[in-house]
Enzyme design. Structure first.
Site, PDB file in Angstrom:
ATOM      1  N   LYS A  22       0.843  -1.205   0.000  1.00 44.67           N
ATOM      2  CA  LYS A  22       0.000   0.000   0.000  1.00 44.67           C
ATOM      3  C   LYS A  22       0.883   1.262   0.000  1.00 44.67           C
ATOM      4  O   LYS A  22       0.675   2.172  -0.785  1.00 44.67           O
ATOM      5  CB  LYS A  22      -0.878   0.014   1.240  1.00 44.67           C
ATOM      6  CG  LYS A  22      -1.594   1.332   1.501  1.00 44.67           C
ATOM      7  CD  LYS A  22      -2.508   1.289   2.708  1.00 44.67           C
ATOM      8  CE  LYS A  22      -1.788   1.574   3.989  1.00 44.67           C
ATOM      9  NZ  LYS A  22      -1.562   2.993   4.297  1.00 44.67           N
ATOM     10  N   ASN A  23       1.905   1.274   0.856  1.00 45.38           N
ATOM     11  CA  ASN A  23       2.684   2.506   1.047  1.00 45.38           C
ATOM     12  C   ASN A  23       3.745   2.717  -0.019  1.00 45.38           C
ATOM     13  O   ASN A  23       4.469   3.714   0.018  1.00 45.38           O
ATOM     14  CB  ASN A  23       3.289   2.530   2.453  1.00 45.38           C
ATOM     15  CG  ASN A  23       2.197   2.720   3.502  1.00 45.38           C
ATOM     16  OD1 ASN A  23       1.045   3.028   3.154  1.00 45.38           O
ATOM     17  ND2 ASN A  23       2.530   2.503   4.750  1.00 45.38           N
ATOM     18  N   CYS A 116      -5.349  12.606  12.585  1.00 46.86           N
ATOM     19  CA  CYS A 116      -5.976  11.294  12.456  1.00 46.86           C
ATOM     20  C   CYS A 116      -5.856  10.619  13.818  1.00 46.86           C
ATOM     21  O   CYS A 116      -5.259  11.162  14.743  1.00 46.86           O
ATOM     22  CB  CYS A 116      -5.331  10.483  11.344  1.00 46.86           C
ATOM     23  SG  CYS A 116      -3.842   9.662  11.837  1.00 46.86           S
ATOM     24  N   ARG A 121       0.015  14.612  13.049  1.00 46.56           N
ATOM     25  CA  ARG A 121       0.588  14.324  11.726  1.00 46.56           C
ATOM     26  C   ARG A 121       0.643  15.566  10.831  1.00 46.56           C
ATOM     27  O   ARG A 121       0.004  15.664   9.799  1.00 46.56           O
ATOM     28  CB  ARG A 121      -0.183  13.189  11.074  1.00 46.56           C
ATOM     29  CG  ARG A 121      -0.101  11.920  11.929  1.00 46.56           C
ATOM     30  CD  ARG A 121      -0.748  10.736  11.312  1.00 46.56           C
ATOM     31  NE  ARG A 121       0.028  10.224  10.192  1.00 46.56           N
ATOM     32  CZ  ARG A 121      -0.387   9.201   9.452  1.00 46.56           C
ATOM     33  NH1 ARG A 121      -1.542   8.652   9.702  1.00 46.56           N
ATOM     34  NH2 ARG A 121       0.343   8.771   8.454  1.00 46.56           N
ATOM     35  N   ASP A 310       4.441   0.533  12.124  1.00 44.50           N
ATOM     36  CA  ASP A 310       3.235  -0.110  11.577  1.00 44.50           C
ATOM     37  C   ASP A 310       3.106  -1.557  12.018  1.00 44.50           C
ATOM     38  O   ASP A 310       2.107  -2.207  11.719  1.00 44.50           O
ATOM     39  CB  ASP A 310       3.231  -0.040  10.046  1.00 44.50           C
ATOM     40  CG  ASP A 310       3.034   1.381   9.561  1.00 44.50           C
ATOM     41  OD1 ASP A 310       3.246   1.630   8.363  1.00 44.50           O
ATOM     42  OD2 ASP A 310       2.706   2.243  10.386  1.00 44.50           O
ATOM     43  N   ARG A 402      -8.831  -0.517   4.449  1.00 42.64           N
ATOM     44  CA  ARG A 402      -7.990   0.509   3.820  1.00 42.64           C
ATOM     45  C   ARG A 402      -6.640  -0.074   3.442  1.00 42.64           C
ATOM     46  O   ARG A 402      -6.024   0.346   2.478  1.00 42.64           O
ATOM     47  CB  ARG A 402      -7.752   1.670   4.798  1.00 42.64           C
ATOM     48  CG  ARG A 402      -8.988   2.413   5.192  1.00 42.64           C
ATOM     49  CD  ARG A 402      -8.632   3.624   5.997  1.00 42.64           C
ATOM     50  NE  ARG A 402      -7.561   4.382   5.351  1.00 42.64           N
ATOM     51  CZ  ARG A 402      -7.093   5.535   5.815  1.00 42.64           C
ATOM     52  NH1 ARG A 402      -7.571   6.044   6.915  1.00 42.64           N
ATOM     53  NH2 ARG A 402      -6.136   6.173   5.190  1.00 42.64           N
TER      54      ARG A 402
HETATM   55  C1  EPZ Z   1       4.050   6.986   6.484  1.00 39.68           C
HETATM   56  O1  EPZ Z   1       3.242   7.998   7.022  1.00 39.68           O
HETATM   57  C2  EPZ Z   1       3.147   5.784   6.320  1.00 39.68           C
HETATM   58  N1  EPZ Z   1       2.071   6.113   5.381  1.00 39.68           N
HETATM   59  C3  EPZ Z   1       2.576   5.370   7.670  1.00 39.68           C
HETATM   60  O2  EPZ Z   1       1.825   4.195   7.483  1.00 39.68           O
HETATM   61  C4  EPZ Z   1       3.740   5.059   8.607  1.00 39.68           C
HETATM   62  O3  EPZ Z   1       3.225   4.733   9.885  1.00 39.68           O
HETATM   63  C5  EPZ Z   1       4.665   6.272   8.708  1.00 39.68           C
HETATM   64  O4  EPZ Z   1       5.112   6.660   7.393  1.00 39.68           O
HETATM   65  C6  EPZ Z   1       5.900   5.999   9.557  1.00 39.68           C
HETATM   66  O5  EPZ Z   1       6.596   4.906   9.032  1.00 39.68           O
HETATM   67  C7  EPZ Z   1       2.340   6.105   4.048  1.00 39.68           C
HETATM   68  O6  EPZ Z   1       3.451   5.846   3.622  1.00 39.68           O
HETATM   69  C8  EPZ Z   1       1.196   6.427   3.136  1.00 39.68           C
HETATM   70  P1  EPZ Z   1       5.970  10.362   8.596  1.00 39.68           P
HETATM   71  P2  EPZ Z   1       3.794   9.522   7.053  1.00 39.68           P
HETATM   72  O7  EPZ Z   1       5.874  11.619   7.797  1.00 39.68           O
HETATM   73  O8  EPZ Z   1       4.705   9.745   5.931  1.00 39.68           O
HETATM   74  C9  EPZ Z   1       6.019  13.706  11.940  1.00 39.68           C
HETATM   75  C10 EPZ Z   1      -0.039   2.810   7.641  1.00 39.68           C
HETATM   76  O9  EPZ Z   1      -0.478   2.212   8.624  1.00 39.68           O
HETATM   77  N2  EPZ Z   1       5.956  14.660  10.817  1.00 39.68           N
HETATM   78  O10 EPZ Z   1       7.116   9.452   8.369  1.00 39.68           O
HETATM   79  O11 EPZ Z   1       2.616  10.405   7.224  1.00 39.68           O
HETATM   80  C11 EPZ Z   1       4.755  12.868  12.056  1.00 39.68           C
HETATM   81  O12 EPZ Z   1       3.782  13.544  12.830  1.00 39.68           O
HETATM   82  C12 EPZ Z   1       0.419   4.239   7.754  1.00 39.68           C
HETATM   83  O13 EPZ Z   1       0.111   2.308   6.510  1.00 39.68           O
HETATM   84  C13 EPZ Z   1       6.040  16.020  11.083  1.00 39.68           C
HETATM   85  O14 EPZ Z   1       6.148  16.442  12.240  1.00 39.68           O
HETATM   86  O15 EPZ Z   1       4.638   9.529   8.395  1.00 39.68           O
HETATM   87  C14 EPZ Z   1       5.256  11.611  12.739  1.00 39.68           C
HETATM   88  O16 EPZ Z   1       5.315  11.849  14.144  1.00 39.68           O
HETATM   89  C15 EPZ Z   1       0.086   4.798   9.116  1.00 39.68           C
HETATM   90  N3  EPZ Z   1       5.985  16.912  10.052  1.00 39.68           N
HETATM   91  C16 EPZ Z   1       6.682  11.463  12.215  1.00 39.68           C
HETATM   92  O17 EPZ Z   1       7.037  12.742  11.670  1.00 39.68           O
HETATM   93  C17 EPZ Z   1       5.886  16.497   8.740  1.00 39.68           C
HETATM   94  O18 EPZ Z   1       5.865  17.350   7.830  1.00 39.68           O
HETATM   95  C18 EPZ Z   1       6.820  10.448  11.079  1.00 39.68           C
HETATM   96  O19 EPZ Z   1       5.819  10.749  10.142  1.00 39.68           O
HETATM   97  C19 EPZ Z   1       5.819  15.103   8.487  1.00 39.68           C
HETATM   98  C20 EPZ Z   1       5.860  14.216   9.529  1.00 39.68           C
END
Ligand code: EPZ
Length: 422
Positions: A22-23, A116, A121, A310, A402
């Site tokens: 998915k990701n 969410c 996020r 995850d 999803r």
């Molecule tokens: C990706 O989300 C995945 N989704 C998530 O999978 C996964 O849990 C996550 O990476 C961490 O591995 C997809 O790839 C579609 P991040 P993402 O940006 O990119 C903070 C699932 O179950 N952050 O790596 O949204 C954020 O709040 C989903 O398939 C900022 O502060 O996660 C988090 O605490 C859930 N500012 C941390 O960084 C930003 O601009 C990591 O988030 C971006 C992120």
């Protein structure tokens, strides 16, 4: 509202085919926006999030032809540069259209994704990166409005050196896509190393992008004038793989994943062996055997190649019936313990202090009615139901749909007593 009814106690035996990730699929679908040629994809998983992304792209003008797990996407005639709130609110990954639209068309309007269940996020790192590449960004009425000076008249992002304050998977993906068409070289430092980032890079390179260092924490992209069509096969889903393996470790049994990749889930496989499972890998097949009660294992989530956030909820489910006590530490998201309350309803012994949960394994969980709160939490509750005694009803399983392709039919094939009820 659909529910799952699970009769616990059955061991899992047999083979299960792993679907496309998915990701990886979600950013790669957005990469189609970067070219006017057709992007041919294979092994695309049949998931609600993928369906949502297809709708989002189609309302912009992307033509999509589907044939099972094969998709052909053509962004030759884009007539709308916007990702509307009603679509973004159901899927945060919609933010991944921002970089490609700004890079190819010089403009984009993307709704700010709401928070969410697992955390606020924010997308500040996506925005900061695009600003460093010359985009002017205004946040107005809940929308991110990005404009590249010169706009549709050929305004072009420019290469920049971008240091991520923290590791962001989609932040890295968004800016890597934007940089492929920028003028000059972009260097992403403290970039995400997740395999899904690498899969996206492989697809972009097939489209003519010049990218080096994907998979490391420093990725450099030399912008080109335009990208062309390509064929790409989506990588297997390492989280779906891990979820089935943990289910078999918790319920006991002997299962073999096919179409999987063990090389991108070493941390998870090591933890399963620590829990007492026997793992054998041969090519794209991963076999797990568990003939006794699992041992409790500590996990601490962190960016790849460390233990994936995850997979945190799934291991917690296994720990609830394991021998001994274990600590689960969640360092990525601020609220990813929503499953704890639900597991307690099954009799689990879990104490939470901040981002740390201590689970004391008990011999037996008792089935009950529980509620899914987010995608991976719902998988955790299914695993707990498989290991519990009696019937467990999992409500709000739209979360599950999803991210898991036909999970109840795959689990039924393995011998689980599971069925969907309206
Ligand atoms: C990706 O989300 C995945 N989704 C998530 O999978 C996964 O849990 C996550 O990476 C961490 O591995 C997809 O790839 C579609 P991040 P993402 O940006 O990119 C903070 C699932 O179950 N952050 O790596 O949204 C954020 O709040 C989903 O398939 C900022 O502060 O996660 C988090 O605490 C859930 N500012 C941390 O960084 C930003 O601009 C990591 O988030 C971006 C992120």
């Amino acid at each position: 509202m659909q529910k799952l009814s699970i009769l616990g106690g059955a061991r899992l035996n047999g083979e299960v085919r792993i679907s496309g990730a998915k990701n990886a699929a979600l950013p790669i679908l957005c990469a189609s926006l970067l070219s006017s040629d057709t992007l041919q994809l294979d092994n695309v998983p049949e998931l609600n999030d993928v369906a949502t992304m297809r709708k989002l792209l189609q309302q912009m003008g992307v033509k999509i032809e589907a044939n099972g797990s094969q998709l052909a996407l053509s962004a030759a005639h884009i007539d709308k540069l916007e990702a509307p709130y009603d679509m973004v609110k159901t899927m945060r990954a919609s933010i991944l259209v921002l970089g490609p639209l700004a890079a190819r068309f010089g403009e984009a309007r993307v709704s700010l994704p709401g928070g969410c269940a697992i955390g606020s996020r924010p997308v500040d790192l996506h925005i900061k990166g695009l600003q460093a590449m010359g985009a002017e960004i205004h946040i107005e009425h809940g929308y991110i409005h990005a404009q590249v000076p010169g706009g549709l008249a050929g305004g072009r992002l420019r290469g920049a050196r971008i240091m991520f304050d923290l590791v962001s998977v989609t932040g890295t993906e968004n800016l890597m896509m934007a940089a492929t068409l920028a003028d000059g070289v972009t260097v992403l430092e403290n970039a995400a190393r997740e395999p899904e980032v690498v899969d996206l890079a492989h697809c972009l390179i097939a489209m003519g992008a010049k990218i080096e260092g994907a998979g490391s924490d420093t990725i450099s992209i030399t912008g080109v004038e335009k990208l062309h069509g390509a064929n790409h096969r989506i990588m297997p889903d390492r989280i779906e793989s891990g979820t089935f393996l943990v289910a078999a470790a918790a319920a006991g049994g002997n299962i073999t994943l096919t179409g999987a990749r063990a090389d991108i889930m070493e941390n998870v496989l090591e933890k399963l062996q620590e829990a007492g499972a026997t793992i054998q890998v041969a090519g794209d097949r991963i076999n797990l055997q568990m003939n006794k009660r699992p041992l409790a294992v500590n996990v601490r989530t962190a960016p790849y190649p460390a233990f994936p956030t995850d997979m945190q909820a799934q291991f917690m489910a296994m720990n609830t019936i394991a021998e001994g006590s274990a600590m689960v530490v969640e360092t990525i998201f601020e609220n990813r313990f929503m499953h704890v309350q639900e597991l307690r309803r099954l009799g689990a012994q879990i104490e939470v202090e901040g981002n740390t949960a201590v689970i004391k394994g008990c011999a037996q969980l008792e089935g009950a009615t529980i509620m899914a709160t987010d995608l991976r939490a719902s998988a955790c509750l299914v695993i707990a139901g498989l290991a519990a005694q009696g019937e467990t009803i999992v409500d709000r399983i739209y979360h599950l749909d999803r991210g898991y392709e036909h999970i109840e039919s795959k689990l039924s094939q393995l011998g689980a007593q599971i069925r969907r009820i309206k």
